[in-house]
Design an enzyme around this catalytic site. Structure first.
Site, PDB file in Angstrom:
ATOM      1  CB  ILE A  22      -0.972   0.049   1.196  1.00 46.60           C
ATOM      2  CG1 ILE A  22      -0.199   0.113   2.515  1.00 46.60           C
ATOM      3  CG2 ILE A  22      -1.945  -1.113   1.158  1.00 46.60           C
ATOM      4  CD1 ILE A  22      -1.070   0.530   3.690  1.00 46.60           C
ATOM      5  CE1 TYR A  23       3.611   1.341   4.391  1.00 48.27           C
ATOM      6  CE2 TYR A  23       5.832   0.606   3.910  1.00 48.27           C
ATOM      7  CZ  TYR A  23       4.786   0.748   4.796  1.00 48.27           C
ATOM      8  OH  TYR A  23       4.917   0.315   6.101  1.00 48.27           O
ATOM      9  CG  ASP A  24       3.086   6.867  -3.744  1.00 45.46           C
ATOM     10  OD1 ASP A  24       2.049   7.527  -3.549  1.00 45.46           O
ATOM     11  OD2 ASP A  24       3.876   7.113  -4.677  1.00 45.46           O
ATOM     12  CB  SER A  25      -0.969   3.287  -5.064  1.00 43.55           C
ATOM     13  OG  SER A  25      -1.925   4.034  -4.339  1.00 43.55           O
TER      14      SER A  25
ATOM     15  CE  LYS B 224       5.222  -3.582   7.200  1.00 39.94           C
ATOM     16  NZ  LYS B 224       5.907  -2.680   6.236  1.00 39.94           N
TER      17      LYS B 224
END
Length: 321
Positions: A55-58, A81
């Site tokens: 999810i970090y910056d999609s 993750k």
């Protein structure tokens, strides 16, 4: 080659640097070129553990990390993750979604295996057995080497333990939760459970959103563009915490060290801590983080540090009023 040999600790079968690089800044705070400079500085400083998430910056964090490790993948231990909300369709810890999430991360990371694959947060709608069975399949296929979790409570950790006599199911080897000099919650239950089950502990936010770097001082304006000014992350910027920081700075300074050294070295002295996950937006930050845990604190140091963090009598009286 790094000028200083950094400590190595273990996460299951993985041997990792005591300082890890958190890649959550990649994409939304620094571009691909700057991310590559940060990763190179990490590798050149002896850091081999890189922690990211889908999810970090999609997904761009994983993509930028992949580009930065081109030709040096063999030097890196990659942790990522899954499970936190990626979009309206992609989230959770079901068997079906784990397969999709893993394949997507492998593609973005440009690799055929993930060293440490972590459940980003508990999924209240899926039984943990289903999640672990799906992760075990990925381990069996060689797409994942070890599995871990993040943001798990002590109860979640207990529920996730492998049933006796079931060697076919992969076992969690790590827990990644928030932990720092100013956030001690894991000490009550999570850290004891980690020690009980032999799980490596990976602290994130080790610098309390920057408050433990030493750049935030009493009666001084917050640095422009800093997390303190923008309000990103937990709200550590209270008068009480700033007072504690001043005491910690004095303790470190009297011994020829920085507050940054103290924040890392205190975590390194805690039983079960395997790697301290710290983000960075510049090579200089990475290099400073890499050597910060070299200060070996003894039991007397730990006792004095803990005493500095105990609320003063006047504060306790206010709490009791």
């Amino acid at each position: 080659m790094p000028a200083i040999t950094l400590d190595r600790r273990t996460i299951g079968t993985l041997e990792v640097s005591l300082t890890g690089l958190g890649c959550n800044n990649f994409g939304w705070r620094i571009d691909a070129t700057e991310s590559a400079r940060v990763v190179k500085a990490a590798l050149d400083s002896g850091i081999n553990f890189f922690d990211t998430a889908d999810i970090y910056d999609s997904g761009r964090s994983e993509e930028f990390l992949s580009r930065a490790l081109a030709g040096r993948r063999h030097e890196a231990i990659i942790a990522t993750k899954f499970g936190a909300k990626f979009d309206e369709r992609r989230y959770g810890a079901s068997r079906k979604y784990i397969r999709q999430a893993a394949e997507d991360s492998l593609r973005r990371l440009g690799t055929d295996y993930i060293d440490l694959y972590q459940i980003h947060e508990p999924d209240p709608n899926i039984h943990i057995d289903e999640t672990l069975e799906a992760l075990s399949e990925l381990v069996g296929e060689g797409k994942v080497r070890e599995i871990g979790c993040s943001n798990f409570s002590a109860e979640h950790i207990r529920e996730a333990q492998r049933p006796p006599g079931d060697p076919s199911r992969a076992q969690l080897v790590s827990v990644q939760n928030e932990y720092s000099l100013l956030h001690r919650e894991p000490e009550a239950e999570v850290l004891p459970e980690c020690r009980r089950f032999g799980l490596a502990f990976l602290p994130y936010y080790p610098l309390a959103s920057g408050l433990l770097t030493g750049k935030y001082r009493r009666s001084q304006p917050l640095p422009k563009g800093s997390r303190g000014e923008t309000g990103f992350g937990p709200n550590f910027f209270t008068e009480e915490n700033v007072d504690k920081v001043e005491c910690l700075i004095q303790f470190a300074d009297e011994r020829g060290h920085s507050l940054l050294d103290l924040a890392f070295s205190w975590l390194a002295a805690q039983a079960g801590v395997a790697s301290i996950i710290a983000g960075a937006v510049s090579p200089d930050q990475v290099r400073a983080n890499a050597v910060a845990p070299l200060w070996k604190l003894d039991l007397d140091d730990i006792r004095k540090i803990n005493a500095l963090l105990v609320p003063r009598r006047s504060e306790l009286e206010q709490l009791d009023a």
